[in-house]
Design a protein around this motif. Sequence first.
Motif, PDB file in Angstrom:
ATOM      1  N   LEU A 124       0.855  -1.181   0.000  1.00  0.00           N
ATOM      2  CA  LEU A 124       0.000   0.000   0.000  1.00  0.00           C
ATOM      3  C   LEU A 124       0.889   1.227   0.000  1.00  0.00           C
ATOM      4  CD1 LEU A 124      -2.902   1.223   0.283  1.00  0.00           C
ATOM      5  CD2 LEU A 124      -2.480   1.258   2.761  1.00  0.00           C
ATOM      6  N   TYR A 125       0.788   2.021  -1.040  1.00  0.00           N
ATOM      7  CA  TYR A 125       1.514   3.283  -1.093  1.00  0.00           C
ATOM      8  C   TYR A 125       0.604   4.371  -0.539  1.00  0.00           C
ATOM      9  CZ  TYR A 125       5.081   1.077  -3.982  1.00  0.00           C
ATOM     10  OH  TYR A 125       6.091   0.257  -4.437  1.00  0.00           O
ATOM     11  N   GLY A 126       1.033   4.983   0.560  1.00  0.00           N
ATOM     12  CA  GLY A 126       0.219   6.005   1.198  1.00  0.00           C
ATOM     13  C   GLY A 126       1.027   6.755   2.231  1.00  0.00           C
ATOM     14  N   LEU A 127       0.332   7.607   2.967  1.00  0.00           N
ATOM     15  CA  LEU A 127       0.975   8.410   4.007  1.00  0.00           C
ATOM     16  C   LEU A 127       0.021   8.539   5.198  1.00  0.00           C
ATOM     17  CD1 LEU A 127       2.487  11.248   1.788  1.00  0.00           C
ATOM     18  CD2 LEU A 127       3.810   9.580   3.113  1.00  0.00           C
ATOM     19  N   PRO A 128       0.546   8.666   6.419  1.00  0.00           N
ATOM     20  CA  PRO A 128      -0.320   8.759   7.596  1.00  0.00           C
ATOM     21  C   PRO A 128      -1.287   9.931   7.553  1.00  0.00           C
ATOM     22  CG  PRO A 128       1.934   8.273   8.258  1.00  0.00           C
ATOM     23  CD  PRO A 128       1.967   8.588   6.788  1.00  0.00           C
ATOM     24  N   HIS A 129      -0.865  11.070   6.982  1.00  0.00           N
ATOM     25  CA  HIS A 129      -1.722  12.252   6.988  1.00  0.00           C
ATOM     26  C   HIS A 129      -2.618  12.338   5.757  1.00  0.00           C
ATOM     27  CE1 HIS A 129       1.966  13.400   4.811  1.00  0.00           C
ATOM     28  NE2 HIS A 129       1.170  14.162   4.090  1.00  0.00           N
ATOM     29  N   SER A 130      -2.595  11.317   4.915  1.00  0.00           N
ATOM     30  CA  SER A 130      -3.399  11.309   3.689  1.00  0.00           C
ATOM     31  C   SER A 130      -4.834  10.903   3.984  1.00  0.00           C
ATOM     32  CB  SER A 130      -2.787  10.339   2.676  1.00  0.00           C
ATOM     33  OG  SER A 130      -3.727   9.925   1.710  1.00  0.00           O
ATOM     34  N   LEU A 131      -5.780  11.753   3.618  1.00  0.00           N
ATOM     35  CA  LEU A 131      -7.197  11.491   3.870  1.00  0.00           C
ATOM     36  C   LEU A 131      -7.645  10.192   3.222  1.00  0.00           C
ATOM     37  CD1 LEU A 131     -10.029  14.129   3.769  1.00  0.00           C
ATOM     38  CD2 LEU A 131     -10.314  11.947   2.607  1.00  0.00           C
ATOM     39  N   TYR A 132      -7.240   9.952   1.989  1.00  0.00           N
ATOM     40  CA  TYR A 132      -7.765   8.801   1.264  1.00  0.00           C
ATOM     41  C   TYR A 132      -6.994   7.515   1.531  1.00  0.00           C
ATOM     42  CZ  TYR A 132     -10.652  12.232  -1.063  1.00  0.00           C
ATOM     43  OH  TYR A 132     -11.553  13.237  -1.308  1.00  0.00           O
ATOM     44  N   THR A 133      -5.802   7.612   2.136  1.00  0.00           N
ATOM     45  CA  THR A 133      -5.090   6.393   2.508  1.00  0.00           C
ATOM     46  C   THR A 133      -5.750   5.731   3.714  1.00  0.00           C
ATOM     47  OG1 THR A 133      -2.988   7.283   1.680  1.00  0.00           O
ATOM     48  CG2 THR A 133      -2.862   5.427   3.202  1.00  0.00           C
ATOM     49  N   GLY A 134      -6.270   6.528   4.644  1.00  0.00           N
ATOM     50  CA  GLY A 134      -6.814   6.012   5.894  1.00  0.00           C
ATOM     51  C   GLY A 134      -7.843   4.914   5.730  1.00  0.00           C
ATOM     52  N   PRO A 135      -8.860   5.080   4.878  1.00  0.00           N
ATOM     53  CA  PRO A 135      -9.854   4.007   4.725  1.00  0.00           C
ATOM     54  C   PRO A 135      -9.258   2.708   4.198  1.00  0.00           C
ATOM     55  CG  PRO A 135     -10.702   6.085   3.886  1.00  0.00           C
ATOM     56  CD  PRO A 135      -9.253   6.316   4.172  1.00  0.00           C
ATOM     57  N   ALA A 136      -8.341   2.807   3.232  1.00  0.00           N
ATOM     58  CA  ALA A 136      -7.732   1.591   2.682  1.00  0.00           C
ATOM     59  C   ALA A 136      -6.915   0.876   3.739  1.00  0.00           C
ATOM     60  CB  ALA A 136      -6.856   1.952   1.480  1.00  0.00           C
ATOM     61  N   ARG A 140       4.343  22.743  13.548  1.00  0.00           N
ATOM     62  CA  ARG A 140       5.365  21.734  13.814  1.00  0.00           C
ATOM     63  C   ARG A 140       4.855  20.336  13.487  1.00  0.00           C
ATOM     64  NH1 ARG A 140       8.757  20.626  19.459  1.00  0.00           N
ATOM     65  NH2 ARG A 140      10.215  19.130  18.523  1.00  0.00           N
ATOM     66  N   PHE A 141       3.610  20.064  13.858  1.00  0.00           N
ATOM     67  CA  PHE A 141       3.015  18.751  13.576  1.00  0.00           C
ATOM     68  C   PHE A 141       2.896  18.528  12.065  1.00  0.00           C
ATOM     69  CE2 PHE A 141      -0.573  15.979  12.686  1.00  0.00           C
ATOM     70  CZ  PHE A 141      -0.328  14.895  13.530  1.00  0.00           C
ATOM     71  N   LEU A 142       2.369  19.519  11.353  1.00  0.00           N
ATOM     72  CA  LEU A 142       2.162  19.359   9.910  1.00  0.00           C
ATOM     73  C   LEU A 142       3.478  19.320   9.146  1.00  0.00           C
ATOM     74  CD1 LEU A 142      -0.941  21.677   9.431  1.00  0.00           C
ATOM     75  CD2 LEU A 142      -0.892  19.176   9.395  1.00  0.00           C
ATOM     76  N   ASP A 143       4.428  20.142   9.548  1.00  0.00           N
ATOM     77  CA  ASP A 143       5.738  20.114   8.888  1.00  0.00           C
ATOM     78  C   ASP A 143       6.370  18.733   9.034  1.00  0.00           C
ATOM     79  OD1 ASP A 143       5.337  22.748   8.297  1.00  0.00           O
ATOM     80  OD2 ASP A 143       6.825  23.531   9.722  1.00  0.00           O
ATOM     81  N   HIS A 144       6.261  18.167  10.228  1.00  0.00           N
ATOM     82  CA  HIS A 144       6.817  16.838  10.465  1.00  0.00           C
ATOM     83  C   HIS A 144       6.097  15.791   9.615  1.00  0.00           C
ATOM     84  CE1 HIS A 144       6.937  12.926  12.589  1.00  0.00           C
ATOM     85  NE2 HIS A 144       8.199  13.248  12.811  1.00  0.00           N
ATOM     86  N   ALA A 145       4.770  15.890   9.540  1.00  0.00           N
ATOM     87  CA  ALA A 145       3.993  14.903   8.782  1.00  0.00           C
ATOM     88  C   ALA A 145       4.314  14.966   7.293  1.00  0.00           C
ATOM     89  CB  ALA A 145       2.500  15.132   9.011  1.00  0.00           C
ATOM     90  N   PHE A 146       4.351  16.155   6.743  1.00  0.00           N
ATOM     91  CA  PHE A 146       4.557  16.288   5.297  1.00  0.00           C
ATOM     92  C   PHE A 146       6.001  16.021   4.902  1.00  0.00           C
ATOM     93  CE2 PHE A 146       0.354  17.930   5.251  1.00  0.00           C
ATOM     94  CZ  PHE A 146      -0.093  17.839   3.943  1.00  0.00           C
ATOM     95  N   ALA A 147       6.946  16.349   5.769  1.00  0.00           N
ATOM     96  CA  ALA A 147       8.344  16.084   5.437  1.00  0.00           C
ATOM     97  C   ALA A 147       8.616  14.586   5.449  1.00  0.00           C
ATOM     98  CB  ALA A 147       9.260  16.797   6.418  1.00  0.00           C
ATOM     99  N   ALA A 148       8.125  13.884   6.473  1.00  0.00           N
ATOM    100  CA  ALA A 148       8.258  12.416   6.564  1.00  0.00           C
ATOM    101  C   ALA A 148       9.675  11.957   6.244  1.00  0.00           C
ATOM    102  CB  ALA A 148       7.248  11.740   5.640  1.00  0.00           C
ATOM    103  N   GLY A 149      10.651  12.628   6.854  1.00  0.00           N
ATOM    104  CA  GLY A 149      12.045  12.244   6.657  1.00  0.00           C
ATOM    105  C   GLY A 149      12.749  12.999   5.558  1.00  0.00           C
ATOM    106  N   ALA A 150      12.004  13.722   4.722  1.00  0.00           N
ATOM    107  CA  ALA A 150      12.618  14.510   3.652  1.00  0.00           C
ATOM    108  C   ALA A 150      12.876  15.926   4.158  1.00  0.00           C
ATOM    109  CB  ALA A 150      11.697  14.541   2.436  1.00  0.00           C
ATOM    110  N   PRO A 151      13.761  16.668   3.519  1.00  0.00           N
ATOM    111  CA  PRO A 151      13.978  18.062   3.913  1.00  0.00           C
ATOM    112  C   PRO A 151      12.677  18.857   3.805  1.00  0.00           C
ATOM    113  CG  PRO A 151      15.686  17.317   2.400  1.00  0.00           C
ATOM    114  CD  PRO A 151      14.637  16.255   2.406  1.00  0.00           C
ATOM    115  N   LEU A 152      12.405  19.695   4.790  1.00  0.00           N
ATOM    116  CA  LEU A 152      11.166  20.457   4.798  1.00  0.00           C
ATOM    117  C   LEU A 152      11.025  21.307   3.546  1.00  0.00           C
ATOM    118  CD1 LEU A 152       8.605  21.382   6.211  1.00  0.00           C
ATOM    119  CD2 LEU A 152       9.963  23.066   7.467  1.00  0.00           C
TER     120      LEU A 152
END
Length: 375
Positions: free
Chosen positions: A8-20, A124-136
């Motif tokens: 499953l390709y997705g992200l924790p903060h992705s609205l449409y990944t959550g249901p799958a 801070r929360f959103l920056d961390h979520a969207f970066a997900a290990g990548a440079p902000l």
Amino acid sequence: MTRSPHVLYGLPHSLYTGPARAYLRKQGIAYVERTPRSEPFARDILPVIGRSIIPVMVTPEGEIVQDSVDIIDHFEANGAASLSAYPPGPRQTFVALLLQLYGNQGLLRAAMHYRWTYYDQQARFLDHAFAAGAPLEAVQNVMRRMQSYLPGLGVTPETIPLIEQGFEDLLDILDAHFSVHPYLLGAIPSLGDYGLLGPLFAHLGRDPVPADIMKRRAPAVFRWVERMNAPDLDITDLPDAAGWVEDDGVPETLEPLIAHMGQEMGPELADKVAFLAEHVRKIAPKDGDPVSAKPHQRTIGTTPSTYRGVAAEVGVQPYLLYLVGRVRRQLQSMSGDDRAWALDLLGRHGLRAAFDGELGVAVDRRNHIEVWAAA
């Protein structure tokens, strides 16, 4: 040999990944979740689907399925679901599909408002979520693009107080329901539960500002969010619940939710469907023609509408018709008292225009993109 898991390709903060993700967990289906920034996604997935979009699932056999709605239906059609998300009766199935539409489309406005209007309070929360290990810096353009969607969703200074009141009203309605039922239609999660989970988890149940409102105002709703993400039914706090509500019944506590849906998106839904029908009349597409000039283009125009009586110019996504079509097909399959019940439900709450009568246009998905199809 051990069978490879689904990917499953997705992200924790992705609205449409959550249901799958929640569906795979509930069904006990072996999967691994990977970021769409990974090399296999760029190498193997993007050339096939033609656009950067999530979620995308790859089966052990190499089949690619895109969109949480289609991912769920993939397993339902293959008989892999140990707990089918489709209720056994026509009325419950109709309500489940209707609420799947509401969660998928009707709650986008609130989800995006709370995420981006309150960005400074949860940066801070959103920056961390969207970066997900990548440079902000690498994701700031993505975040700015997300913020730019607000006006097209009808988020304006005039509507913001109404959006926030609507969110609080929704929490009150759902809290009353989930205080007595673990899921929408009993003790098994339906398509409606998975549809509502997208916004109520990824945005409104995780982002600090709306999540705090949810926890303080509607603890039973937050508990449902936890329950939906558990790998089992997780109903220890409601131990007397079992199976679907008997006799294809729809709990009385859901009537206020459908009334709320009508208030939140009834006029806008009718206006968007009318826009799409007129658009198709003008361009006269052939069956199978893409709905937009480019695969990643989701909005094809704007239409004047209203949100809780306040004027708003909103973007129109043909994908809306893909979900509307699912409700319409269920309605068309119903007969007798069941059909009369469904039409009465829609009529009482200002939702009938989009689902009843000849529409003349439909949207299908073929080769991973939305296309025009015969109604």
